[in-house]
Design an enzyme around this catalytic site. Structure first.
Site, PDB file in Angstrom:
ATOM      1  N   LYS A  74      -3.817  -1.472  -5.420  1.00  0.00           N
ATOM      2  CA  LYS A  74      -3.154  -2.770  -5.349  1.00  0.00           C
ATOM      3  C   LYS A  74      -3.274  -3.357  -3.934  1.00  0.00           C
ATOM      4  CE  LYS A  74      -2.165  -1.885  -9.617  1.00  0.00           C
ATOM      5  NZ  LYS A  74      -1.024  -1.113 -10.093  1.00  0.00           N
ATOM      6  N   ARG A  96     -13.867  17.725  -2.328  1.00  0.00           N
ATOM      7  CA  ARG A  96     -12.689  17.455  -3.153  1.00  0.00           C
ATOM      8  C   ARG A  96     -11.405  17.480  -2.329  1.00  0.00           C
ATOM      9  NH1 ARG A  96     -13.049  21.357  -7.372  1.00  0.00           N
ATOM     10  NH2 ARG A  96     -11.817  22.721  -6.045  1.00  0.00           N
ATOM     11  N   TYR A  99       7.034   2.053 -14.184  1.00  0.00           N
ATOM     12  CA  TYR A  99       5.671   1.671 -14.550  1.00  0.00           C
ATOM     13  C   TYR A  99       5.295   2.369 -15.868  1.00  0.00           C
ATOM     14  CZ  TYR A  99       0.562   1.417 -13.897  1.00  0.00           C
ATOM     15  OH  TYR A  99      -0.782   1.205 -14.043  1.00  0.00           O
ATOM     16  N   ASP A 132       7.774   5.541  -6.221  1.00  0.00           N
ATOM     17  CA  ASP A 132       6.593   4.671  -6.294  1.00  0.00           C
ATOM     18  C   ASP A 132       6.884   3.457  -5.411  1.00  0.00           C
ATOM     19  OD1 ASP A 132       4.712   2.728  -6.993  1.00  0.00           O
ATOM     20  OD2 ASP A 132       4.579   3.424  -9.065  1.00  0.00           O
TER      21      ASP A 132
HETATM   22  C1  LIG Z   1      -0.987   0.125 -10.838  1.00  0.00           C
HETATM   23  C2  LIG Z   1       0.247   0.876 -10.607  1.00  0.00           C
HETATM   24  C3  LIG Z   1       0.252   2.274 -10.609  1.00  0.00           C
HETATM   25  C4  LIG Z   1      -0.943   3.091 -10.971  1.00  0.00           C
HETATM   26  O1  LIG Z   1      -2.003   2.932 -10.104  1.00  0.00           O
HETATM   27  P1  LIG Z   1      -3.521   3.102 -10.608  1.00  0.00           P
HETATM   28  O2  LIG Z   1      -4.291   3.099  -9.346  1.00  0.00           O
HETATM   29  O3  LIG Z   1      -3.780   1.961 -11.521  1.00  0.00           O
HETATM   30  O4  LIG Z   1      -3.591   4.419 -11.321  1.00  0.00           O
HETATM   31  C5  LIG Z   1       1.439   2.920 -10.323  1.00  0.00           C
HETATM   32  N1  LIG Z   1       2.561   2.224 -10.057  1.00  0.00           N
HETATM   33  C6  LIG Z   1       2.606   0.882 -10.054  1.00  0.00           C
HETATM   34  C7  LIG Z   1       3.883   0.215  -9.740  1.00  0.00           C
HETATM   35  C8  LIG Z   1       1.450   0.167 -10.339  1.00  0.00           C
HETATM   36  O5  LIG Z   1       1.511  -1.157 -10.361  1.00  0.00           O
END
Ligand SMILES: *Cc1c(COP(=O)(O)O)cnc(C)c1O
Length: 398
Positions: free
Chosen positions: A215, A65, A118, A190
């Site tokens: 992404k 973990r 988001y 982010d």
């Molecule tokens: C998709 C996304 C997230 C979250 O990521 P996950 O892997 O889907 O939990 C956070 N911030 C942005 C800008 C995103 O596009």
């Protein structure tokens, strides 16, 4: 191997970072470790790993973990790309965000968070943080250093996204991070849209930079993973919270994210080129009210983007003139190449209708027409433009 004493460009780091073939029989890629259990040779060694953990070093491997050599490789390369101290892999982007927020927030604290964020993070604030006694204020993304007027005695975290992934407003990250730092407030950002290649938040005063590795870093629409890159001060709280809350990445997902990252510098340039071509073409279309892409010279966020960023990714938005849902459906239900689906950052093009008005509280969204979010994939740009052109013809035909 890269020398710790030399300075390398980001493309070189993407290729060589987090790799040590000598340690793995000459194998180019750090192998995928499937591990819950690490065997200790002696009581002394076991005690040593407890000491390592208690001191906050987290250098040694003790339990799946808390990471494996594969996890560490991904953490190392992203850390190098963004100029951080260490990074923490989590099960998904939202997991990395939740771990980072809860690392610094307790009951009675105040969180200042960008209004254009988001959606699922807004849901987390509303459904969980508030229930646990954290006060949350959403702020207008255009505020810049004036965000300081919203600081309270109990403000512990400022949370940013730039540009945000629905409406693409750029934020003055250095100004906000500087104001926060002056008050001892932690700034979390982010950075998923930019990927580690287009923006390095820690170099602009941010304390924790988060990616949904789901992404662009993975790049192939086949895994969920998150990563938080931290300064030295932020690392221990984020690491302890992520591992103490049970956020960890699966071994194959971590391996595939590393594999995707190696070619991301090339992919991101092509995503930007194609997005720019499509965005400029959309600006010529009578159906389009406005395109939202900070890489375009006439975008309101262009000056900040140009000052702070080294490039753009392939995700952008367009506000259409007022059209009915039926017209929108005629366009979007029958696309050839652009598929409708959440996520982005993969090799393929995507398009979805968005409803920004439902995700605002500080600065209302007043555009009358529907909005689209477009991810420009790696297809031939001309094919993508023709696909959109046929879509607009269907929309006009209803
Ligand atoms: C998709 C996304 C997230 C979250 O990521 P996950 O892997 O889907 O939990 C956070 N911030 C942005 C800008 C995103 O596009």
């Amino acid at each position: 191997m890269m020398s710790p004493h030399k300075k390398y460009g980001t493309d070189t780091i993407a290729v060589h970072g987090g790799r040590d073939p000598d340690a793995f029989h000459g194998v180019v890629n750090t192998p995928v470790y499937h591990a819950s259990t690490f065997i200790f040779k002696s009581v002394e060694q076991l005690i040593e790993t407890r000491r390592d953990r208690a001191s906050g070093a987290f250098e040694q491997f003790t339990y799946g973990r808390e990471g494996t050599p594969t996890t560490r490789a991904l953490e190392d390369v992203v850390t190098q790309l963004e100029g951080g101290y260490r990074a923490v892999v989590a099960s998904c982007g939202l997991g990395a965000i939740v771990a980072s927020l809860t690392a610094f927030l307790s009951a009675g604290d105040h969180l200042l968070i960008i209004d254009s964020l988001y959606g699922p993070v807004r849901d987390f604030c509303e459904s969980f943080l508030k229930r646990f006694g954290v006060e949350v204020t959403y702020f207008d993304p255009s505020l810049g250093a004036d965000v300081a007027h919203l600081f309270q005695a109990n403000t512990k975290v400022v949370y940013l996204e730039s540009p945000c992934s629905l409406t693409f407003e750029m934020v003055d990250v250095p100004a906000i991070a500087k104001a926060a730092k002056a008050r001892g407030i932690t700034t979390i950002m982010d950075n998923t849209w930019a990927s580690p290649f287009c923006f390095q938040p820690l170099k602009h005063g941010v304390d924790v930079s988060i990616h949904a590795a789901t992404k662009y870093i993975s790049g192939h629409s086949d895994l969920m993973l998150g990563i938080a890159v931290c300064t030295e001060e932020a690392f221990i709280p984020v690491k302890k919270t992520a591992s103490g809350s049970g956020y960890c990445g699966g071994p194959d997902d971590v391996y595939m994210a590393l594999r995707g990252l190696r070619t991301l510098p090339l992919r991101i340039k092509r995503h930007q080129e194609t997005a720019t071509l499509i965005a400029k073409w959309l600006q010529t279309r009578p159906e389009v009210a406005r395109v939202m892409y900070p890489a375009l010279p006439d975008d309101p966020g262009h000056a900040i983007w140009k000052r702070d960023f080294n490039g753009a990714s392939g995700l952008f938005g367009a506000v259409l003139k007022p059209f009915s849902d039926q017209q929108l459906a005629a366009m979007l239900d029958n696309m050839d190449l652009f598929q409708m689906g959440y996520s982005w950052g993969g090799y393929e093009s995507l398009i979805v209708p968005t409803w920004p008005a439902t995700l605002r509280s500080a600065k209302p969204w007043t555009e009358p027409g529907p909005a689209l979010r477009i991810h420009a994939g790696l297809e031939d740009p001309d094919d993508l433009i023709r696909d959109l052109e046929r879509g607009f013809a269907r929309l006009a035909g209803v």
